[in-house]
Design a protein around this motif. Structure first.
Motif, PDB file in Angstrom:
ATOM      1  N   GLY A 128      58.707  70.180  41.386  1.00  0.00           N
ATOM      2  CA  GLY A 128      58.633  69.588  42.710  1.00  0.00           C
ATOM      3  C   GLY A 128      57.692  70.290  43.655  1.00  0.00           C
ATOM      4  N   ARG A 129      56.857  71.204  43.139  1.00  0.00           N
ATOM      5  CA  ARG A 129      55.902  71.927  43.975  1.00  0.00           C
ATOM      6  C   ARG A 129      54.545  71.222  44.029  1.00  0.00           C
ATOM      7  N   LEU A 130      54.424  70.120  43.315  1.00  0.00           N
ATOM      8  CA  LEU A 130      53.167  69.386  43.204  1.00  0.00           C
ATOM      9  C   LEU A 130      53.504  67.908  43.095  1.00  0.00           C
ATOM     10  N   ASP A 131      52.651  67.069  43.681  1.00  0.00           N
ATOM     11  CA  ASP A 131      52.878  65.621  43.615  1.00  0.00           C
ATOM     12  C   ASP A 131      52.103  64.957  42.477  1.00  0.00           C
ATOM     13  N   ALA A 132      50.915  65.481  42.187  1.00  0.00           N
ATOM     14  CA  ALA A 132      50.074  64.846  41.173  1.00  0.00           C
ATOM     15  C   ALA A 132      49.100  65.865  40.595  1.00  0.00           C
ATOM     16  N   LEU A 133      48.547  65.529  39.434  1.00  0.00           N
ATOM     17  CA  LEU A 133      47.544  66.389  38.812  1.00  0.00           C
ATOM     18  C   LEU A 133      46.514  65.546  38.084  1.00  0.00           C
ATOM     19  N   PHE A 134      45.294  66.042  38.061  1.00  0.00           N
ATOM     20  CA  PHE A 134      44.225  65.469  37.250  1.00  0.00           C
ATOM     21  C   PHE A 134      44.093  66.296  35.981  1.00  0.00           C
ATOM     22  N   PHE A 135      43.822  65.633  34.869  1.00  0.00           N
ATOM     23  CA  PHE A 135      43.602  66.336  33.602  1.00  0.00           C
ATOM     24  C   PHE A 135      42.737  65.446  32.724  1.00  0.00           C
ATOM     25  N   VAL A 136      41.552  65.934  32.337  1.00  0.00           N
ATOM     26  CA  VAL A 136      40.671  65.189  31.438  1.00  0.00           C
ATOM     27  C   VAL A 136      40.914  65.697  30.031  1.00  0.00           C
ATOM     28  N   SER A 137      41.408  64.830  29.175  1.00  0.00           N
ATOM     29  CA  SER A 137      41.764  65.238  27.809  1.00  0.00           C
ATOM     30  C   SER A 137      41.921  64.003  26.941  1.00  0.00           C
ATOM     31  N   GLY A 138      41.713  64.186  25.659  1.00  0.00           N
ATOM     32  CA  GLY A 138      42.045  63.124  24.722  1.00  0.00           C
ATOM     33  C   GLY A 138      43.559  62.986  24.669  1.00  0.00           C
ATOM     34  N   TYR A 139      44.032  61.755  24.568  1.00  0.00           N
ATOM     35  CA  TYR A 139      45.483  61.569  24.466  1.00  0.00           C
ATOM     36  C   TYR A 139      45.908  61.582  23.000  1.00  0.00           C
ATOM     37  N   PRO A 140      47.107  62.038  22.677  1.00  0.00           N
ATOM     38  CA  PRO A 140      48.105  62.585  23.590  1.00  0.00           C
ATOM     39  C   PRO A 140      47.845  64.068  23.847  1.00  0.00           C
ATOM     40  N   ALA A 141      47.830  64.465  25.114  1.00  0.00           N
ATOM     41  CA  ALA A 141      47.679  65.870  25.493  1.00  0.00           C
ATOM     42  C   ALA A 141      49.067  66.509  25.498  1.00  0.00           C
ATOM     43  N   ARG A 142      49.177  67.671  24.869  1.00  0.00           N
ATOM     44  CA  ARG A 142      50.482  68.301  24.725  1.00  0.00           C
ATOM     45  C   ARG A 142      51.143  68.562  26.078  1.00  0.00           C
ATOM     46  N   ALA A 143      50.355  69.055  27.046  1.00  0.00           N
ATOM     47  CA  ALA A 143      50.925  69.386  28.353  1.00  0.00           C
ATOM     48  C   ALA A 143      51.543  68.156  29.016  1.00  0.00           C
ATOM     49  N   VAL A 144      50.864  67.011  28.909  1.00  0.00           N
ATOM     50  CA  VAL A 144      51.385  65.783  29.504  1.00  0.00           C
ATOM     51  C   VAL A 144      52.589  65.277  28.712  1.00  0.00           C
ATOM     52  N   GLY A 145      52.531  65.397  27.394  1.00  0.00           N
ATOM     53  CA  GLY A 145      53.649  64.964  26.557  1.00  0.00           C
ATOM     54  C   GLY A 145      54.920  65.750  26.842  1.00  0.00           C
ATOM     55  N   GLU A 146      54.771  67.066  27.006  1.00  0.00           N
ATOM     56  CA  GLU A 146      55.933  67.901  27.314  1.00  0.00           C
ATOM     57  C   GLU A 146      56.472  67.592  28.706  1.00  0.00           C
ATOM     58  N   LEU A 147      55.564  67.297  29.639  1.00  0.00           N
ATOM     59  CA  LEU A 147      55.990  66.941  30.994  1.00  0.00           C
ATOM     60  C   LEU A 147      56.757  65.621  30.974  1.00  0.00           C
ATOM     61  N   ALA A 148      56.260  64.651  30.215  1.00  0.00           N
ATOM     62  CA  ALA A 148      56.920  63.347  30.128  1.00  0.00           C
ATOM     63  C   ALA A 148      58.315  63.459  29.534  1.00  0.00           C
ATOM     64  N   ALA A 149      58.510  64.451  28.656  1.00  0.00           N
ATOM     65  CA  ALA A 149      59.807  64.629  28.005  1.00  0.00           C
ATOM     66  C   ALA A 149      60.828  65.317  28.908  1.00  0.00           C
ATOM     67  N   SER A 150      60.353  65.916  30.011  1.00  0.00           N
ATOM     68  CA  SER A 150      61.263  66.704  30.837  1.00  0.00           C
ATOM     69  C   SER A 150      61.293  66.285  32.308  1.00  0.00           C
ATOM     70  N   ALA A 151      60.498  65.292  32.683  1.00  0.00           N
ATOM     71  CA  ALA A 151      60.461  64.851  34.080  1.00  0.00           C
ATOM     72  C   ALA A 151      60.076  63.376  34.144  1.00  0.00           C
ATOM     73  N   GLU A 152      60.397  62.734  35.251  1.00  0.00           N
ATOM     74  CA  GLU A 152      60.027  61.335  35.451  1.00  0.00           C
ATOM     75  C   GLU A 152      58.636  61.284  36.061  1.00  0.00           C
ATOM     76  N   ILE A 153      57.679  60.824  35.284  1.00  0.00           N
ATOM     77  CA  ILE A 153      56.289  60.795  35.731  1.00  0.00           C
ATOM     78  C   ILE A 153      55.696  59.405  35.530  1.00  0.00           C
ATOM     79  N   VAL A 154      54.581  59.175  36.188  1.00  0.00           N
ATOM     80  CA  VAL A 154      53.824  57.936  36.000  1.00  0.00           C
ATOM     81  C   VAL A 154      52.352  58.296  35.848  1.00  0.00           C
ATOM     82  N   LEU A 155      51.642  57.479  35.090  1.00  0.00           N
ATOM     83  CA  LEU A 155      50.184  57.573  35.019  1.00  0.00           C
ATOM     84  C   LEU A 155      49.618  56.621  36.066  1.00  0.00           C
ATOM     85  N   ILE A 156      48.657  57.100  36.841  1.00  0.00           N
ATOM     86  CA  ILE A 156      48.079  56.298  37.920  1.00  0.00           C
ATOM     87  C   ILE A 156      46.785  55.646  37.423  1.00  0.00           C
TER      88      ILE A 156
END
Length: 340
Positions: free
Chosen positions: A205-233
């Motif tokens: 909850g210390r950040l609202d959004a992040l940019f990340f340029v990477s081929g999908y699936p990116a591990r960091a985003v995958g782990e975040l999706a598994a532990s928090a409610e997120i959306v892709l914009i």
């Protein structure tokens, strides 16, 4: 007397083993070990695991079983290593300085560095940069917490947003996207965090959004999706159409629904990832590395090493290249009939 003969035979046997081991050790030492580094990005991105698969494919340490016997099929004596870094911008600088033998970079960053334009405006052009191969398309991930209410790039105004490290490849692309939608860094609370740290901050909850340029699936985003409610914009609209006219290294693409668990896919933009080295690297070595990259064994390692590995193909090895090939790589592609 019998005991004396037995002891003598044991001594002779031990001496033979010792001599054999010494000979084998000397043989391995006689074969020169050549270490070759591949600069990547954070360990939570696509660069790091993919570079690990490529490093395995091109390596052939002394003492390895022959390729035709199920052993290593890389360059004899080569030990390649994937090395984490801040990403594209840091990698091109390290390659030219000699701190890295090679590294991955976005196509736009590679061109800017080589030409002394874009984010490298006013700096000495890095004319020794050379390409080994184009790899795969990298997608701009704009990730937001569901609680933030962010639904478009314009909604980032007034929010806490990570643009990644300033020497990463993500940072300049994020700035260009913000500008396309009429925003500047002054319109948001900027954080310059690597993807792993940014994901943790968003989760907490210390950040609202992040940019990340990477081929999908990116591990960091995958782990975040598994532990928090997120959306892709989504990154779409007439603003994007205009941006593509000004910056042709961007292409329209999508991140599919299946890329991340319980996260809806979106339309976004992408930029090519390339494997770079320096003109200073030995021509025969880079020829051998390029040859090893595209052999059948490497194909198998790429296909299982990371989901994006299947996108790394010899057919697309020359796509989107805007700086010169390394002479060793160029020789391989000419012999393969890919350059006329």
């Amino acid at each position: 007397m019998a005991i004396g003969i037995s002891a003598l035979l044991r001594a002779v046997g031990a001496l033979a083993i010792t001599v054999g081991l010494a000979t084998a050790t000397a043989s391995v030492r006689a074969q020169e070990i050549n270490y070759f580094s591949i600069g990547t990005g954070g360990v939570g991105g696509t660069y790091f695991p993919l570079a690990g698969a490529i490093a395995n494919a091109i390596s052939n340490p002394p003492g390895s079983r022959p390729c035709d016997e199920g052993g290593s099929c890389g360059v004899p004596g080569l030990v390649a290593v994937a090395q984490s870094s801040h990403g594209s911008g840091a990698n091109v600088v390290a390659i030219v300085s000699g701190a890295l033998n090679s590294g991955f970079s976005q196509a736009d960053v590679a061109y800017w560095a080589y030409s002394g334009t874009g984010r490298f405006e006013g700096q000495e052009p890095m004319r020794d940069l050379r390409v080994i191969a184009a790899l795969y398309p990298e997608h701009v991930h704009l990730v937001a917490s569901k609680a933030s209410g962010i639904a478009s790039v314009a909604d980032l105004k007034g929010k806490r947003v990570s643009l990644d490290k300033t020497d990463s490849g993500t940072y300049p692309d994020a700035v260009l996207i913000l500008e396309a939608f009429g925003l500047t860094e002054a319109d948001i609370t900027v954080e310059n965090l690597q993807p792993e740290a940014a994901s943790e901050a968003l989760r907490d909850g210390r950040l609202d959004a992040l940019f990340f340029v990477s081929g999908y699936p990116a591990r960091a985003v995958g782990e975040l999706a598994a532990s928090a409610e997120i959306v892709l914009i989504p990154i779409v609209g007439p603003e994007v159409d205009k941006m593509l006219l000004e910056h042709s290294f961007f292409t329209k693409d999508k991140i599919p629904d299946a890329a991340y668990r319980n996260v809806k896919g979106v339309e976004t933009v992408a930029v090519g990832a390339q494997w770079l080295t320096s003109l200073e690297q030995n021509e025969d070595l880079i020829y051998g590395i390029t040859e090893a990259l595209w052999n059948d064994t490497a194909r198998q390692l790429l296909d299982v090493g990371h989901a994006k590995g299947t996108s790394v193909t010899r057919q697309t090895a020359l796509d989107g290249i805007a700086i010169p090939l390394h002479p060793g790589a160029e020789r391989f592609y000419r012999e393969a009939g890919m350059i006329k």
